[in-house]
Design an enzyme around this catalytic site. Structure first.
Site, PDB file in Angstrom:
ATOM      1  CB  VAL A   1      19.442  11.025   5.104  1.00 39.31           C
ATOM      2  CG1 VAL A   1      18.336  11.883   5.705  1.00 39.31           C
ATOM      3  CG2 VAL A   1      18.612   9.524   4.536  1.00 39.31           C
ATOM      4  CE1 TYR A   2      24.901  15.241  10.345  1.00 37.83           C
ATOM      5  CE2 TYR A   2      26.789  14.668   9.069  1.00 37.83           C
ATOM      6  CZ  TYR A   2      26.326  15.418  10.079  1.00 37.83           C
ATOM      7  OH  TYR A   2      27.129  16.047  10.686  1.00 37.83           O
ATOM      8  CB  ALA A   3      25.886  13.521   2.931  1.00 38.94           C
TER       9      ALA A   3
END
Length: 242
Positions: free
Chosen positions: A152-154
């Protein structure tokens, strides 16, 4: 002490700690006035108390749409101009997607992507009118590699990497430079939510950057002659390899 940013005004989001604080302190040391933006009023007051009138606190919760829209007008009212925007504020969601809290996914994508886009959108008319400006976005090494422990962050950083590349091509004709800095893991509160095993491995192998190292790199980007753009910097601890 070099005063390469004398007469400049910078706005830094997420400025009360971590990379944002290091960025603000580096620009203050270089002679800039800095509008420090964060939702943590106490932390901002403590920082700005150390630097006097050159450090201007602006308490805003960027996840509040109305407050976010007021950032640039308030900064201009307080400082008169904006030469540099460091869009740094962000949060982290790691781990397996199946375990993620979907409300946190919404919150992270809003701050890491939507808020950055809105802040840049709002500052561009001012910079275009002055025919000069620098915009730097804090991205991540995760924007350049499909990092398996933080999908998700990436993904948020991949999105913002594309945003930086495309906006730069739109606005360079106005004298505005747009770039991103993509550090590997930085010793800050952001990685407190890393999977415990990964965090332990990084600490044990001396595989973390310091916020000040990121700020030094950002200063290199800002202080090149106007005809040169450092469009992307990827930096990582030598011992850290994906």
């Amino acid at each position: 002490m070099s005063m390469e940013l004398q007469g400049k005004v910078a706005v830094v989001t997420g400025a009360a700690s971590g990379i944002g604080l290091a960025s603000a302190e580096a620009m203050l040391a270089a002679g800039a006035r800095v509008v420090l933006v964060d939702r943590d009023a106490a932390a901002l007051a403590a920082v700005c108390g150390r630097y006097g009138a050159a450090a201007i606190p602006l308490v805003i919760d960027l996840l509040d749409a109305t407050a976010c829209a007021s950032l640039i007008p308030q900064a201009l009212e307080a400082a008169g101009q904006i030469d540099i925007l460091h869009a740094n504020a962000g949060i982290y969601v790691g781990g397996d997607l199946v375990d993620a809290d979907t409300s946190m996914i919404d919150r992270m994508l809003n701050l890491n992507v939507n808020v950055v886009m809105k802040n840049v959108h709002d500052v561009l008319p001012h910079m275009i009118g002055r025919k000069t400006g620098d915009i730097i976005v804090t991205s991540s090494l995760a924007a350049h590699f499909p990092t398996p422990w933080e999908p998700v962050y990436a993904s948020s950083k991949w999105a913002i990497h594309c945003f930086v590349q495309t906006v730069r091509r739109q606005v360079f004709k106005h004298g505005i430079r747009v770039g991103s800095i993509s550090p590997g893991p930085v010793s800050s509160a952001l990685i407190a939510d890393w999977p415990p095993q990964k965090l332990q491995e990084a600490k044990a192998s001396n595989s973390l950057l310091e916020p000040g190292e990121v700020a030094e790199t950002m200063m290199f980007m800002l202080t090149r002659r106007r005809g040169m753009t450092i469009r992307d910097v990827v930096m990582m601890p030598t011992n850290f390899d994906l």
